[in-house]
Design a protein around this motif. Structure first.
Motif, PDB file in Angstrom:
ATOM      1  N   PRO A  84     -15.370  11.448  -2.954  1.00  0.00           N
ATOM      2  CA  PRO A  84     -14.396  12.106  -3.835  1.00  0.00           C
ATOM      3  C   PRO A  84     -12.997  12.259  -3.229  1.00  0.00           C
ATOM      4  CG  PRO A  84     -15.993  13.678  -2.968  1.00  0.00           C
ATOM      5  CD  PRO A  84     -16.509  12.316  -2.634  1.00  0.00           C
ATOM      6  N   PHE A  85     -12.006  12.240  -4.137  1.00  0.00           N
ATOM      7  CA  PHE A  85     -10.602  12.369  -3.755  1.00  0.00           C
ATOM      8  C   PHE A  85     -10.189  13.839  -3.782  1.00  0.00           C
ATOM      9  CE2 PHE A  85      -6.031  12.413  -4.698  1.00  0.00           C
ATOM     10  CZ  PHE A  85      -5.556  11.557  -3.713  1.00  0.00           C
ATOM     11  N   ASP A  86      -9.429  14.243  -2.767  1.00  0.00           N
ATOM     12  CA  ASP A  86      -8.867  15.592  -2.735  1.00  0.00           C
ATOM     13  C   ASP A  86      -7.351  15.455  -2.654  1.00  0.00           C
ATOM     14  OD1 ASP A  86      -9.470  18.683  -1.752  1.00  0.00           O
ATOM     15  OD2 ASP A  86      -7.667  17.833  -0.853  1.00  0.00           O
ATOM     16  N   GLU A  87      -6.648  16.206  -3.496  1.00  0.00           N
ATOM     17  CA  GLU A  87      -5.203  15.977  -3.570  1.00  0.00           C
ATOM     18  C   GLU A  87      -4.469  16.416  -2.311  1.00  0.00           C
ATOM     19  OE1 GLU A  87      -4.263  19.978  -6.225  1.00  0.00           O
ATOM     20  OE2 GLU A  87      -3.827  17.978  -7.023  1.00  0.00           O
ATOM     21  N   HIS A  88      -5.081  17.270  -1.496  1.00  0.00           N
ATOM     22  CA  HIS A  88      -4.429  17.698  -0.256  1.00  0.00           C
ATOM     23  C   HIS A  88      -4.784  16.822   0.939  1.00  0.00           C
ATOM     24  CE1 HIS A  88      -3.008  21.223  -2.284  1.00  0.00           C
ATOM     25  NE2 HIS A  88      -4.238  21.523  -2.658  1.00  0.00           N
ATOM     26  N   SER A  89      -5.989  16.260   0.910  1.00  0.00           N
ATOM     27  CA  SER A  89      -6.430  15.547   2.117  1.00  0.00           C
ATOM     28  C   SER A  89      -6.928  14.133   1.833  1.00  0.00           C
ATOM     29  CB  SER A  89      -7.523  16.349   2.825  1.00  0.00           C
ATOM     30  OG  SER A  89      -8.654  16.466   1.994  1.00  0.00           O
ATOM     31  N   GLY A  90      -6.665  13.622   0.637  1.00  0.00           N
ATOM     32  CA  GLY A  90      -6.984  12.225   0.358  1.00  0.00           C
ATOM     33  C   GLY A  90      -8.460  11.974   0.112  1.00  0.00           C
ATOM     34  N   TRP A  91      -8.886  10.736   0.352  1.00  0.00           N
ATOM     35  CA  TRP A  91     -10.265  10.336   0.083  1.00  0.00           C
ATOM     36  C   TRP A  91     -11.217  10.903   1.126  1.00  0.00           C
ATOM     37  CZ3 TRP A  91     -11.162   8.217  -4.487  1.00  0.00           C
ATOM     38  CH2 TRP A  91     -10.104   7.550  -5.140  1.00  0.00           C
ATOM     39  N   TYR A 128       0.849  -1.196   0.000  1.00  0.00           N
ATOM     40  CA  TYR A 128       0.000   0.000   0.000  1.00  0.00           C
ATOM     41  C   TYR A 128       0.886   1.247   0.000  1.00  0.00           C
ATOM     42  CZ  TYR A 128      -3.606  -3.365   1.097  1.00  0.00           C
ATOM     43  OH  TYR A 128      -4.447  -4.434   1.042  1.00  0.00           O
ATOM     44  N   LYS A 129       0.366   2.297  -0.549  1.00  0.00           N
ATOM     45  CA  LYS A 129       1.102   3.565  -0.619  1.00  0.00           C
ATOM     46  C   LYS A 129       0.620   4.482   0.502  1.00  0.00           C
ATOM     47  CE  LYS A 129       2.723   2.290  -4.658  1.00  0.00           C
ATOM     48  NZ  LYS A 129       4.022   1.558  -4.581  1.00  0.00           N
ATOM     49  N   ILE A 130       1.517   5.250   1.067  1.00  0.00           N
ATOM     50  CA  ILE A 130       1.096   6.284   2.011  1.00  0.00           C
ATOM     51  C   ILE A 130       2.015   7.489   1.899  1.00  0.00           C
ATOM     52  CG2 ILE A 130       2.424   5.316   3.951  1.00  0.00           C
ATOM     53  CD1 ILE A 130       0.016   6.347   5.729  1.00  0.00           C
ATOM     54  N   THR A 131       1.417   8.673   1.878  1.00  0.00           N
ATOM     55  CA  THR A 131       2.184   9.914   1.882  1.00  0.00           C
ATOM     56  C   THR A 131       1.309  10.968   2.564  1.00  0.00           C
ATOM     57  OG1 THR A 131       3.303  11.538   0.508  1.00  0.00           O
ATOM     58  CG2 THR A 131       1.352  10.528  -0.419  1.00  0.00           C
ATOM     59  N   TYR A 132       1.775  12.203   2.604  1.00  0.00           N
ATOM     60  CA  TYR A 132       0.947  13.265   3.195  1.00  0.00           C
ATOM     61  C   TYR A 132       1.407  14.606   2.659  1.00  0.00           C
ATOM     62  CZ  TYR A 132       4.974  14.103   6.292  1.00  0.00           C
ATOM     63  OH  TYR A 132       6.220  14.370   6.776  1.00  0.00           O
TER      64      TYR A 132
END
Lengths: 669, 669
Positions: free
Chosen positions: B594-601, A326-330
């Motif tokens: 929906p997915f948000d590029e700053h805060s994920g799913w 699994y991938k994880i980033t922030y």
């Protein structure tokens, strides 16, 4: 040392440290009306991160102060634990799901909330209730402590054996340096508090001593050191933390993760095949706390790891290896820190019943079980009312010994558990049953489930003492301290499921006067009062009515207890007849619902075990294990722990009177 | 009239009156981000007494704003109604007990709390959310109103048809005179607001006109008159309240009673044989509100009673006669008033969709059913989001017509019920079945039970319109207003127990991502958004998966709806497969989380109808009457009322699009 112009003042209780333990202590001082001061060496600006799991028992305690609802509303609720282990191919997969807390133990479950918010609830509460006012004095630290031994055994109102010099720092002096995280932004870290960092207290004292007018002298009756693992108070007393560190280093990241890991909103325990372990703690506002084993960081010859090697980047990189594939980033990191696992417990929790230690000052362990803040608050919750009642001359000073007896034993149990558990968590998973150097995942799961009950805070069982009328050896049930003076023995068999020494469990009951359902524990507020809980049984039976009247008649006319009634001992009644067959004014003696000439009868003290219209049936008599016909009588301490169980009737009343005779100061002529 | 120096300004919405209706309107304006002003002619010092029962529906609404918990915690909870009537000997005795509210309708029950506290919750909420800031401007009253008819049909952003001159009073001018109660103390009374008193608005205007600089001109797009039974706004529009008064005069006392009446903490309806009737409403802090029929006070030739005859002493004396042989007295009186029963309803609730009337300005009735404040707040709750969305250019102005259509019908139903009920309550009890001039106590009980359902606020059923896609004649289902433009017809049979026109009922569901139980209604916040609720059914069935994907594909690519998605239409999913068999990222199309590029799913939009560990099983599909395999799709309005029910799949999506096409303004190219 003190120059002639140093101001000098008195207070009843001086609290060192305004973390959760110190604030809990101050909350009790507020509720008991004690003249207390609370000081903290830190400035106000360090509220990020830190411990944040709230046990069921901590929420019950918050509810007794009246602010559990604030925590419950804001927090993330943890419901399920998912366990991830290597499968046959070495790739992690979900092996188990279990409820996060045991079902049916409490009306609360475990929640997660920023420590800064919890401290806010305490500060608001202290502000609302304290009279005289108590407010946290920040950027103030103690410099010297002396105790007049000749006054220690004199607990009268004008005896101040403790002398402390306090130093006032500037905001800048009191703000800890932040570690550079290497990528130029200003994410806050907790490394200054980590056990990988040196203590800075002596340094702060040195800095402040060069200034004029920054000192004051406080004389106090009692003092409580809630000043953390490096406790200055503990060092002055010459007490030790016993135990030793491990080689395991863990990092902590509070981030909003961007990930395809399916269980990122569950509490997860992840053991990878060979990259170490990780725990997921979902938090409020999309934040997730990750506890990540740093396999590649090792302690040096000094036994301590080099903290300059540790950055958010090294920590997330370790997490990525553990969670692979699994991938994880922030993008957003709120806070981070790192620590070296170790378990240590204090040799003493009190000195001459005058200076007490609570929280991290007397026990340290790994933070992953969400225990630290909770056990620390519960230390102070145990001590606060005892100190409050002794200062006010209501309770005998001997009860103060039960603090060490009760809480040091809890700390020892905690440390023993954490010692085993953290080795299972940090160990490499066994490949198969022949892999003896690996950790069996079945063993880990068993330990986890057992740990959950432990971590609920609800398994605490205080030993026999003058405060707990149970059978057995008082020294063995505690930490060895002698608390056997003035003991009485109750009759546990009359309330089989309300165990003396444990907290009073809660079931739904109805107010007799308005039919409103309450969790019975909601009526046991933290206001410094004991509770005499009269399980009145079937009040419509003539024989039982006679026993109830005999008990109440003796209660209303007791020379010893009458001065304490309602002010120091609240009286609650729970009967088992049908609500609609009984009438408050006809069937219950006046002492159970006293009359006030300005506001009429008390309608909030008599309850019934009956069905509600909207909230089901609590079956309280069944759940408390009390006979529906004959009832019993029970005493809870101001902290909701059960002190005594006995029978109704005139003879039963004498035992109640003996119990309180060992605890409270006589007020009668 | 206006001198040249009079300042002039603009706002989107001007609210006249800051009682519960005005504050509810302001709360919506705050949540929708509208530039609004709210003025009240009274000063701040009149917070005692007044209406205080909160219906279940009002609590659901408070919860949608986020402050139901504050009310719930502080209030007294009413659980049971006791009915007292004359027995064969003419002495009152308890004849019946019934639950105060029907069981199982809501997660709340009825509670009682000082109106001042409720206004405080609104004020705190408005302060927290309003941007631009909205704060109540007190001691300000309108003096003149003119409407530019040529602009009324132009709802564009720069059209301000309304011009109002406001006058600013001094604190003293705005504080109503208190009646002397004859015994020299300063108990506050509400007689200045009673329908036994003259209106003082014109008097206040005259006083303020003699001062320089006390006037200002406001130009507004819309205006809402929440200015009470004497509504100045209504008079300017030339609209009437239709109906007539009765001869029944009732007094109201808020006291801490000293009494041996057994049910003083229950809600009671007491009919005495010949001394009149009385209602007991237990309140917080040992207070009890007594509604007491004043048999000895009669209207004079003008049709109105002489209010100088009425004092707390005359009222408690009447109560003592009714409750005899029980005794009642008091030392503390918090507030008192008196009123003459009458039922009246406004001829119009709106003028050209520009000026609206809400609350007591358009309906008055007897206060005993606890309806007044609730229905008034619910008027504004109905209107507020419609105005908010029209001002912002999101919704079509035509939806404003549904305010009168929906709420005037509710008012008519309320007045009809109250007309019958208050005659049954104020009438003399029948001695036996032959006593035809007396009131049958069996009839009274039946009316009471029926009234309770009515008074829950949960039986409101809005008629067909562009906002409610149900069958039938739109004019007949409302008050006659034409709201039939752009109507679509949904398929009620797909969700048999979620009726279009009624509020979305609530059952427990679990968050798919973290297993936390929620009452589904908790997810329907009052943030101005419609909700598209996708009952996804059994997502693990290939056929259902195909229908879900077809629906979601159409949704994600809709030219009309896409600009509204998430900002104006929140998307919530409830599926019926096993939680542990399904995965958010694998089994649900992205448009549902929906997915948000700053805060994920998004982990807070997909829910499951499954068993919880700690809070039982909601059986939401069963309780909503939706097929577990095939599901359906449903739209709730921003006020939680159900607007549309239809089917999944690509064809189903077209109907959803048609529904929104009749309500929202197109944003696409």
């Amino acid at each position: 040392m003190t120059v002639p112009s140093t101001p000098e003042s008195k207070c009843d209780v001086l609290i060192i440290g305004a973390g959760p333990a110190g604030l809990m202590m101050a909350a009790w001082m507020a509720r008991c009306g004690i003249h207390a001061r609370i000081v903290d060496k830190r400035s106000t600006k360090i509220f990020s991160g830190q411990a944040d799991g709230l046990q069921m028992r901590s929420l019950e305690i918050f509810d007794s102060f009246g602010f559990a609802d604030r925590a419950w509303k804001e927090a993330n609720h943890m419901i399920e634990i998912c366990m991830w282990n290597p499968g046959a191919d070495g790739t992690i997969r979900r092996s188990d799901r279990i409820p996060d807390v045991p079902v049916g133990l409490s009306r609360f479950t475990q929640i997660v909330l920023h420590q800064g918010r919890i401290e806010r609830f305490f500060l608001d509460h202290i502000k609302k209730y304290s009279d005289p006012p108590i407010s946290v004095e920040r950027a103030v630290l103690p410099e010297s402590l002396s105790i007049d031994e000749t006054l220690c055994d004199n607990h009268s109102a004008d005896s101040y054996p403790i002398k402390v010099t306090l130093r006032h720092l500037t905001e800048e002096e009191a703000t800890p340096a932040q570690q550079s995280n290497g990528n130029g932004n200003d994410v806050r870290d907790g490394m200054f508090r980590s056990n990988l960092a040196e203590d800075d207290t002596d340094d702060l004292i040195r800095k402040s001593q060069v200034k004029e007018g920054a000192a004051e002298v406080v004389r106090a009756k009692y003092m409580v050191g809630c000043d953390g693992a490096h406790s200055w108070t503990r060092r002055q007393l010459g007490f030790q933390l016993e135990g030793e560190p491990t080689d395991f280093i863990w990092g902590v990241l509070d981030v909003i993760p961007i990930t395809d890991f399916p269980d990122i909103r569950m509490r997860c325990a992840v053991h990878s095949a060979s990259s170490g372990s990780l725990m997921v703690i979902p938090r409020e506002n999309k934040l997730v706390r990750l506890y990540i084993q740093l396999n590649e960081i090792k302690p040096d010859a000094s036994g301590r790891a080099d903290r300059s090697q540790i950055t958010p980047t090294t920590i997330i990189t370790a997490a990525q290896k553990i969670l692979s594939p699994y991938k994880i980033t922030y993008e957003y990191c709120d806070w981070w820190t790192a620590y070296q696992i170790g378990q240590r417990v204090g040799t003493n929790f009190d000195s001459r019943s005058r200076v007490f230690l609570a929280g991290d000052a007397v026990h340290t362990h790994s933070p992953k079980a969400g225990q630290g803040m909770n056990v620390s608050m519960q230390d102070a919750f145990n001590l606060g009312w005892k100190l409050g009642l002794v200062v006010k001359g209501i309770a005998k000073p001997e009860i103060l010994k039960t603090y060490q007896s009760e809480r040091r034993r809890v700390a020892q149990d905690l440390i023993n558990f954490d010692h085993k558990f953290s080795r299972l968590f940090s160990g490499r998973p066994a490949k198969d049953v022949m892999d003896e150097s690996g950790v069996s995942m079945a063993d880990f799961k068993d330990a986890f489930i057992k740990g959950n009950l432990f971590a609920s805070g609800l398994s605490v069982d205080y030993g026999a003492s003058m405060l707990v009328a149970k059978e057995g050896n008082a020294a063995q049930q505690g930490d060895g301290t002698d608390v056997s003076a003035s003991r009485v023995r109750g009759k546990q068999e009359l309330a089989k499921k309300v165990l003396m020494g444990m907290r009073f469990p809660s079931f739904k009951v109805l107010n007799q006067s308005d039919a409103r359902p309450w969790h019975f524990q909601e009526r046991l507020k933290s206001d410094g009062r004991f509770r005499l809980i009269v399980f009145a049984g079937n009040v419509l039976s003539p024989a039982q009515n006679e026993r109830l009247n005999a008990f109440c008649g003796a209660l209303a006319s007791s020379t010893f207890l009458k001065p304490h009634l309602y002010t120091n001992i609240d009286v609650l009644t729970l009967h088992s007849a049908k609500r609609t067959d009984t009438e408050l004014l006809r069937d219950f003696p006046e002492v159970l619902h006293p009359f006030d000439e300005h506001s009429g009868w008390d309608y909030n003290s008599v309850f019934v075990d009956d069905e509600s219209y909207h909230e089901g049936y609590g079956d309280a008599y069944g759940n408390y294990g009390v006979d529906r016909e004959t009832g019993c009588v029970l005493v809870t301490r101001p902290d909701q722990y059960v002190g005594f169980v006995g029978e109704l009737g005139g003879e039963g009343f004498k035992e109640v009177e003996r119990y309180f005779g060992g605890v409270l100061v006589g007020k009668g002529g």
